[in-house]
Design a protein around this motif. Sequence first.
Motif, mmCIF file in Angstrom:
data_model
loop_
_atom_site.group_PDB
_atom_site.id
_atom_site.type_symbol
_atom_site.label_atom_id
_atom_site.label_comp_id
_atom_site.label_asym_id
_atom_site.label_seq_id
_atom_site.Cartn_x
_atom_site.Cartn_y
_atom_site.Cartn_z
ATOM 1 N N TYR A 90 35.549 29.756 38.792
ATOM 2 C CA TYR A 90 35.034 29.701 37.842
ATOM 3 C C TYR A 90 34.706 30.661 36.743
ATOM 4 N N GLU A 91 34.947 30.135 35.395
ATOM 5 C CA GLU A 91 34.696 31.428 34.301
ATOM 6 C C GLU A 91 33.335 31.517 34.317
ATOM 7 N N ASP A 92 32.989 32.736 33.889
ATOM 8 C CA ASP A 92 31.346 32.966 33.378
ATOM 9 C C ASP A 92 31.710 34.312 32.548
ATOM 10 N N GLY A 93 31.586 33.907 31.408
ATOM 11 C CA GLY A 93 31.750 35.149 30.260
ATOM 12 C C GLY A 93 33.152 35.537 30.257
ATOM 13 N N THR A 94 33.198 36.815 30.547
ATOM 14 C CA THR A 94 34.708 37.840 30.713
ATOM 15 C C THR A 94 35.056 37.479 32.185
ATOM 16 N N GLU A 95 34.345 37.018 32.772
ATOM 17 C CA GLU A 95 34.656 37.049 34.390
ATOM 18 C C GLU A 95 35.129 35.790 34.985
ATOM 19 N N VAL A 96 35.977 35.939 35.885
ATOM 20 C CA VAL A 96 36.046 34.593 36.676
ATOM 21 C C VAL A 96 35.715 34.735 38.296
ATOM 22 N N LYS A 97 34.539 34.324 38.491
ATOM 23 C CA LYS A 97 34.006 34.353 39.823
ATOM 24 C C LYS A 97 34.453 33.434 40.869
ATOM 25 N N ARG A 148 30.556 21.434 52.195
ATOM 26 C CA ARG A 148 31.143 20.252 51.480
ATOM 27 C C ARG A 148 30.137 19.205 51.539
ATOM 28 N N GLU A 149 29.637 18.790 52.560
ATOM 29 C CA GLU A 149 28.497 17.627 52.615
ATOM 30 C C GLU A 149 27.334 17.819 51.978
ATOM 31 N N THR A 150 26.882 18.998 51.936
ATOM 32 C CA THR A 150 25.332 19.052 51.147
ATOM 33 C C THR A 150 25.551 19.876 49.631
ATOM 34 N N LEU A 151 26.750 20.328 49.585
ATOM 35 C CA LEU A 151 27.060 21.066 48.268
ATOM 36 C C LEU A 151 25.855 22.202 48.151
ATOM 37 N N LYS A 152 25.364 22.605 49.411
ATOM 38 C CA LYS A 152 24.587 23.797 49.303
ATOM 39 C C LYS A 152 25.545 24.960 49.271
ATOM 40 N N PRO A 153 25.128 26.073 48.192
ATOM 41 C CA PRO A 153 25.707 27.351 48.023
ATOM 42 C C PRO A 153 25.699 28.161 49.327
ATOM 43 N N THR A 154 26.669 28.919 49.649
ATOM 44 C CA THR A 154 26.589 29.689 50.723
ATOM 45 C C THR A 154 26.991 31.347 50.552
ATOM 46 N N ALA A 155 27.797 31.157 49.358
ATOM 47 C CA ALA A 155 27.987 32.547 48.960
ATOM 48 C C ALA A 155 28.693 32.489 47.501
ATOM 49 N N GLY A 156 28.713 33.808 46.922
ATOM 50 C CA GLY A 156 28.979 33.863 45.526
ATOM 51 C C GLY A 156 29.593 35.332 45.354
ATOM 52 N N PHE A 157 30.701 35.489 44.754
ATOM 53 C CA PHE A 157 31.473 36.617 44.550
ATOM 54 C C PHE A 157 31.506 36.965 43.158
ATOM 55 N N GLU A 158 31.213 38.062 42.603
ATOM 56 C CA GLU A 158 31.479 38.719 41.014
ATOM 57 C C GLU A 158 31.577 40.143 41.146
ATOM 58 N N PHE A 159 32.691 40.384 40.237
ATOM 59 C CA PHE A 159 33.252 41.808 40.351
ATOM 60 C C PHE A 159 33.093 42.640 39.084
ATOM 61 N N GLY A 160 32.130 42.110 38.110
ATOM 62 C CA GLY A 160 32.110 42.916 36.963
ATOM 63 C C GLY A 160 33.015 42.437 35.684
ATOM 64 N N GLU A 161 32.680 43.189 34.429
ATOM 65 C CA GLU A 161 33.247 42.776 33.291
ATOM 66 C C GLU A 161 34.741 42.549 33.369
ATOM 67 N N ASN A 162 35.161 41.331 32.855
ATOM 68 C CA ASN A 162 36.800 41.404 32.750
ATOM 69 C C ASN A 162 37.431 41.541 33.910
ATOM 70 N N ARG A 163 36.783 41.149 35.149
ATOM 71 C CA ARG A 163 37.211 41.160 36.486
ATOM 72 C C ARG A 163 37.464 39.758 36.836
ATOM 73 N N GLN A 215 41.777 41.192 39.839
ATOM 74 C CA GLN A 215 42.281 41.949 38.727
ATOM 75 C C GLN A 215 41.386 42.011 37.654
ATOM 76 N N THR A 216 41.914 43.100 36.716
ATOM 77 C CA THR A 216 41.075 43.164 35.549
ATOM 78 C C THR A 216 41.928 42.560 34.536
ATOM 79 N N ARG A 217 41.272 41.477 33.944
ATOM 80 C CA ARG A 217 42.218 40.610 32.706
ATOM 81 C C ARG A 217 41.800 40.814 31.374
ATOM 82 N N VAL A 218 41.994 41.490 30.524
ATOM 83 C CA VAL A 218 41.908 41.405 28.968
ATOM 84 C C VAL A 218 42.741 40.936 28.179
ATOM 85 N N GLY A 219 43.880 41.289 28.293
ATOM 86 C CA GLY A 219 45.057 40.895 27.247
ATOM 87 C C GLY A 219 46.152 40.925 27.867
ATOM 88 N N TRP A 220 47.247 40.198 27.727
ATOM 89 C CA TRP A 220 48.638 40.210 28.239
ATOM 90 C C TRP A 220 49.352 41.499 28.002
#
Length: 234
Positions: A54-61, A67-82, A100-105
């Motif tokens: 999912y997108e969150d600001g400049t990041e895609v985390k 599945r049954e409870t929709l309880k979060p088990t983990a989250g991964f984020e890697f920094g700005e534009n990552r 990957q770092t994604r800013v512009g093509w």
Amino acid sequence: MNIKMSKRLTILAMLLSMLSIAADKNIPLEVFAEPAKYKTIQISPSGKYLAFTYEDGTEVKMGVLERETLKPTAGFEFGENRHVVGFDWLNDERLSMTVQTRVGWLDGTNPRTYWAAANADGSNRRVLWDDRNLGSLTMIDTLKDEPDHVLAVRRMWLDGGKVKLFKVNTENNKQSYISDSPKAAAFTDPGVIGFGTDTKGNVRFALEYDNGEDENIPDDDTISLHYKNKNSDE
């Protein structure tokens, strides 16, 4: 009335009904212009988890839910534009992700690609490959009989970009060269450029490429597909 025509009319009636409901509720146009909350979703092989980006600001985390409870088990984020640009389930409890770092093509930014793995509960996070190693490591198959391992193709630029086949332990990142990998003919350049496996993870195909006498002229280039018989050593 034939069956095909009946199905078409049924689908048309459903669409008209949906349009009628939408018109009655007067859904604002802004709803259709909003960005998607989730980019990619994959269910684990056992069906226990859902992994999603999912997108969150400049990041895609990336996140993982039960599945049954929709309880979060983990989250991964890697920094700005990552961005998590892709991920795969390796087995019932572990998954890999390409970052990957994604800013512009066209901005020339180094994507700083790396391939990482982690458990569905967020534990045992490891970087399996970093592009600072001057090459690439790409998974081509998971091994059902060895759930902690995958088959991967490694390319090293210092070796002319030639491919070699490795078995990778995604728990500790031990990489073992598979010595009986298909070999290129002595005269081809660059040689073997890819492998293919059967449903049991056995390497059965190899793709070989040759630039010909002049690598700048494609007319004399050749591509060969090699197949290994199930009961053959060649």
